[in-house]
Design a protein around this motif. Structure first.
Motif, short mmCIF file in Angstrom:
data_model
loop_
_atom_site.label_atom_id
_atom_site.label_comp_id
_atom_site.label_asym_id
_atom_site.label_seq_id
_atom_site.Cartn_x
_atom_site.Cartn_y
_atom_site.Cartn_z
N PRO A 404 0.82 -1.21 0.00
CA PRO A 404 0.00 0.00 0.00
C PRO A 404 0.86 1.26 0.00
O PRO A 404 2.00 1.25 0.46
CB PRO A 404 -0.79 -0.11 1.31
N GLU A 405 0.31 2.32 -0.54
CA GLU A 405 0.99 3.60 -0.46
C GLU A 405 0.89 4.15 0.96
O GLU A 405 0.00 3.78 1.72
CB GLU A 405 0.37 4.58 -1.45
N SER A 410 -6.42 0.87 4.00
CA SER A 410 -7.32 -0.22 3.59
C SER A 410 -6.78 -1.60 3.95
O SER A 410 -7.55 -2.57 3.99
CB SER A 410 -7.57 -0.14 2.08
N LEU A 411 -5.47 -1.71 4.21
CA LEU A 411 -4.88 -3.00 4.54
C LEU A 411 -5.36 -3.43 5.92
O LEU A 411 -5.20 -2.70 6.90
CB LEU A 411 -3.36 -2.92 4.51
N LYS A 428 6.65 1.00 -8.68
CA LYS A 428 7.97 1.05 -8.05
C LYS A 428 7.89 1.49 -6.58
O LYS A 428 8.72 2.26 -6.09
CB LYS A 428 8.92 1.97 -8.83
N ARG A 429 6.90 0.98 -5.89
CA ARG A 429 6.75 1.33 -4.48
C ARG A 429 7.91 0.80 -3.65
O ARG A 429 8.24 1.38 -2.62
CB ARG A 429 5.40 0.82 -3.96
N ILE A 430 8.49 -0.30 -4.09
CA ILE A 430 9.80 -0.73 -3.60
C ILE A 430 10.69 -0.82 -4.82
O ILE A 430 10.57 -1.75 -5.63
CB ILE A 430 9.73 -2.06 -2.85
N ASN A 431 11.56 0.13 -5.00
CA ASN A 431 12.29 0.29 -6.25
C ASN A 431 13.71 -0.24 -6.20
O ASN A 431 14.52 0.06 -7.06
CB ASN A 431 12.30 1.77 -6.66
N GLY A 432 14.03 -1.03 -5.19
CA GLY A 432 15.37 -1.59 -5.09
C GLY A 432 15.57 -2.21 -3.74
O GLY A 432 14.77 -2.03 -2.81
N PRO A 439 8.87 6.31 3.25
CA PRO A 439 7.52 6.51 3.82
C PRO A 439 6.66 5.25 3.73
O PRO A 439 5.87 4.98 4.63
CB PRO A 439 6.96 7.65 2.97
N ILE A 440 6.83 4.47 2.67
CA ILE A 440 6.00 3.28 2.49
C ILE A 440 6.37 2.18 3.47
O ILE A 440 5.50 1.58 4.11
CB ILE A 440 6.09 2.78 1.03
N THR A 441 7.65 1.88 3.61
CA THR A 441 8.05 0.81 4.53
C THR A 441 7.75 1.20 5.98
O THR A 441 7.32 0.36 6.78
CB THR A 441 9.54 0.48 4.38
N ALA A 442 7.96 2.46 6.33
CA ALA A 442 7.63 2.91 7.68
C ALA A 442 6.12 2.85 7.92
O ALA A 442 5.67 2.61 9.05
CB ALA A 442 8.15 4.33 7.91
N TRP A 443 5.33 3.07 6.86
CA TRP A 443 3.88 3.01 6.99
C TRP A 443 3.42 1.61 7.37
O TRP A 443 2.47 1.42 8.14
CB TRP A 443 3.22 3.44 5.69
#
Length: 455
Positions: A404-405, A410-411, A428-432, A439-443
Motif C-alpha cells: 500500500p501507499e 485499507s490493509l 515502483k513502491r519498492i524500487n530496489g 515513507p511506504i516501509t515505515a507506513w
C-alpha cells in the motif's frame, strides 16, 4: 570490544527512545552493560510498545544507525500526520555483516554503493588467511590466497578456487537449526554459481550500466568481446558468492544464539508490552532464526523488508520433497498479527541474482538465467532457491497483495492470519533492495503498531 555507550542514544531528528545492542559473529552480545541497563529500564518503566530492528548485510555501525535514524524519522512523520503518537522504545541490533569481514565494503544493502576497495588485493592475504583459510592445510591456504589475489583466472584455476572456497566455507559456516540453507556448497555448486552469475552479467549488465546494486553483487567483468565466456573469470566474483554464504549463515547464527535470547529477556522484563520485530535483507534471517528458537510469549508483529532468505522458508512442503518443510514454517504461530513480507521485481540482487549465486546441495539443475523485466508483478520464481524478497512466498502459502501507499489504511491486519506477502513492484513502491527507510516501509510498521488486535 564492547560498546562504550551505556544507556539509550540520541539519533538526530528522532524523538523515540533508542537503544543499540552489538553482537559478535557468534551471537554473543558485546553490549552487556547496555543490555542490562535496557532490561532494568523496562522493568522500571514499561513503554507502550517495543520495536526491534535488525539491519541487513554490509552495514557498519554508522551505516546501521543511519538506517535506523531514517526509518524512525519516517515513522515519526506518520504519527505526526495521524496522531496520537505511540511513544515506543526502539532497539537496534548491530551485527558484523560487513562484506568479506572488512571494516568497509560495497553497500549492497543501501541505495547507493560505495566504490570498490582500492587496496582489496593487499587485504586479502591477511584477512582471508584468518577468516576463510585458517583451517586449510598450509599449501591449500597459500594457493587460495594466491588465486584470490590474481587479476583473472582461467577455467582450471577457477575450478581450483571454488574447490578451496568450498572447503573453507564448510569450516566456518554457522549453526542454523533445520535451516534450508545450512549446508555449505560443494565445489561444483560454487563453480556453477560462478558461471551463472558471469553469464547473466555478460548478457544484462553492460560496462556503463549505472545499476549500483548489480555491479556491487557481480562486479565488473571487463570487455566481454575480448574473451570467451568460460575463458576468463574474475576471482572477485567467486569472493562475492562465497561471502554471501558466509554472511547468510552468520545472520542465522546471530539470530539463533543471540537475538533469540534477547527476545526472551525483553518479554520477561516487560511481559505486557507488545514487541514488534523488523528485519531487512539478511536481517530477516536474523529475525526468523531468532523466532525459530524463541519459546516465550507471542511476539506482536513481524515485518520482513526484502528478506534475503529462501522463498520456501515457510512452505508446508518443499518441491519434490514431501517429507521436508520450510525451516521457518511454524514461526508465524509465535506472532499475534499476520507476519508481513515485502518483495519486489525491482530488487535486483534478490530478484535477479540470489537464485544464481546461492545454490546448495539440493540444486534443481541447470537453468537459463534471465534478466528481470518487471511490469506490475514480480513474476514466478525461476527455481526453488529464489529469494523471498524477490518473489514472495508460494501463492498457496500466503495471500498476496500490492504494497500500500503511505497513508492507505485499507490493509487489514488480523490475529492469527497466515503471512501476508506484499508486492512492491507496481508503481515502483519498492524500487530496489535499498528501499528500506521510506515513507511506504515505515507506513507498514505504523499499521502494525496501530492495529487493534484482541485475543
Amino acid at each position: 570490544m564492547s560498546d562504550p555507550i551505556i544507556g539509550s542514544v540520541k539519533l538526530d531528528g528522532v524523538n523515540f527512545e533508542t537503544w543499540l545492542l552489538k553482537f559478535d559473529k557468534h551471537g554473543n552480545c558485546e553490549s552487556k552493560k547496555t543490555q542490562q541497563a535496557l532490561l532494568q529500564h523496562l522493568r522500571d518503566t514499561s513503554p507502550p510498545a517495543i520495536v526491534l530492528f535488525s539491519h541487513g548485510w554490509n552495514n557498519e555501525y554508522d551505516d546501521a544507525t543511519g538506517l535506523y535514524r531514517r526509518f524512525l524519522f519516517e515513522l515519526q512523520r506518520h504519527f505526526a500526520d495521524h496522531p496520537p503518537t505511540i511513544p515506543l522504545l526502539f532497539v537496534g541490533v548491530i551485527w558484523p555483516s560487513t562484506w568479506m569481514s572488512f571494516d568497509t565494503g560495497p553497500q549492497i544493502a543501501s541505495a547507493t554503493v560505495a566504490a570498490e576497495l582500492l587496496d582489496l588485493q593487499q587485504q586479502l592475504s591477511q584477512r582471508l588467511a584468518e577468516e576463510w583459510a585458517a583451517n586449510l592445510a598450509v599449501p591449500d591456504r597459500q594457493r587460495l590466497i594466491s588465486l584470490l589475489a590474481s587479476a583473472r583466472l582461467d577455467q582450471a584455476q577457477a575450478k581450483q578456487l571454488t574447490d578451496l572456497l568450498s572447503q573453507a566455507l564448510s569450516n566456518i559456516r554457522g549453526h542454523v537449526p533445520e535451516a534450508l540453507e545450512s549446508t555449505a556448497p560443494d565445489a561444483g555448486e560454487l563453480f556453477k554459481a560462478l558461471i551463472s552469475v558471469q553469464r547473466l552479467a555478460m548478457s544484462s549488465v553492460s560496462a556503463d550500466d549505472t545499476n549500483d546494486e548489480a555491479h556491487a553483487l557481480i562486479g565488473s567483468l571487463g570487455d566481454p568481446q575480448s574473451a570467451g565466456l568460460l575463458d576468463i573469470f574474475d576471482p572477485r566474483n567467486a569472493i562475492r558468492i562465497a561471502s554471501l554464504y558466509q554472511m547468510k549463515d552468520r545472520a542465522g547464527t546471530v539470530g539463533t544464539n543471540g537475538v533469540s535470547a534477547l527476545l526472551s529477556q525483553l518479554k520477561a522484563a516487560a511481559p505486557l508490552v507488545p514487541l514488534h520485530l523488523v528485519g531487512h535483507s539478511f536481517g530477516a534471517k536474523v529475525v526468523m532464526s531468532a523466532l525459530a528458537s524463541y519459546q516465550g510469549e507471542k511476539i506482536e508483529s513481524v515485518l520482513l523488508l526484502q528478506p534475503a532468505i529462501s522463498y520456501l522458508c515457510m512452505a508446508r512442503v518443499l518441491p519434490d520433497e514431501p517429507d521436508r518443510h520450510g525451516a521457518f514454517r511454524d514461526v508465524a504461530t509465535n506472532v499475534r498479527q499476520a507476519l508481513m513480507i515485502t518483495y519486489s521485481g525491482h530488487d535486483v540482487p534478490l530478484h535477479d541474482f540470489f537464485h544464481l549465486a546461492l545454490l546448495r546441495d539440493k540444486d534443481v539443475g541447470e537453468f537459463a538465467p534471465r534478466p528481470a523485466s518487471p511490469s506490475e508483478r514480480a513474476g514466478k520464481p525461476p527455481n526453488k532457491y529464489a529469494a523471498l524478497g524477490g518473489y514472495g512466498p508460494p501463492g498457496s502459502d500466503a495471500p498476496h497483495a500490492n504494497v500500500p501507499e503511505a497513508g492507505d489504511t485499507s490493509l487489514r491486519i488480523h490475529l492469527g492470519d497466515p503471512p501476508l506477502a506484499l508486492d512492491g513492484t507496481i508503481d515502483k513502491r519498492i524500487n530496489g533492495h535499498g528501499d528500506v527507510a521510506t515513507p511506504i516501509t515505515a507506513w507498514l510498521l505504523y499499521l502494525q503498531l496501530r492495529a487493534r488486535v484482541q485475543p
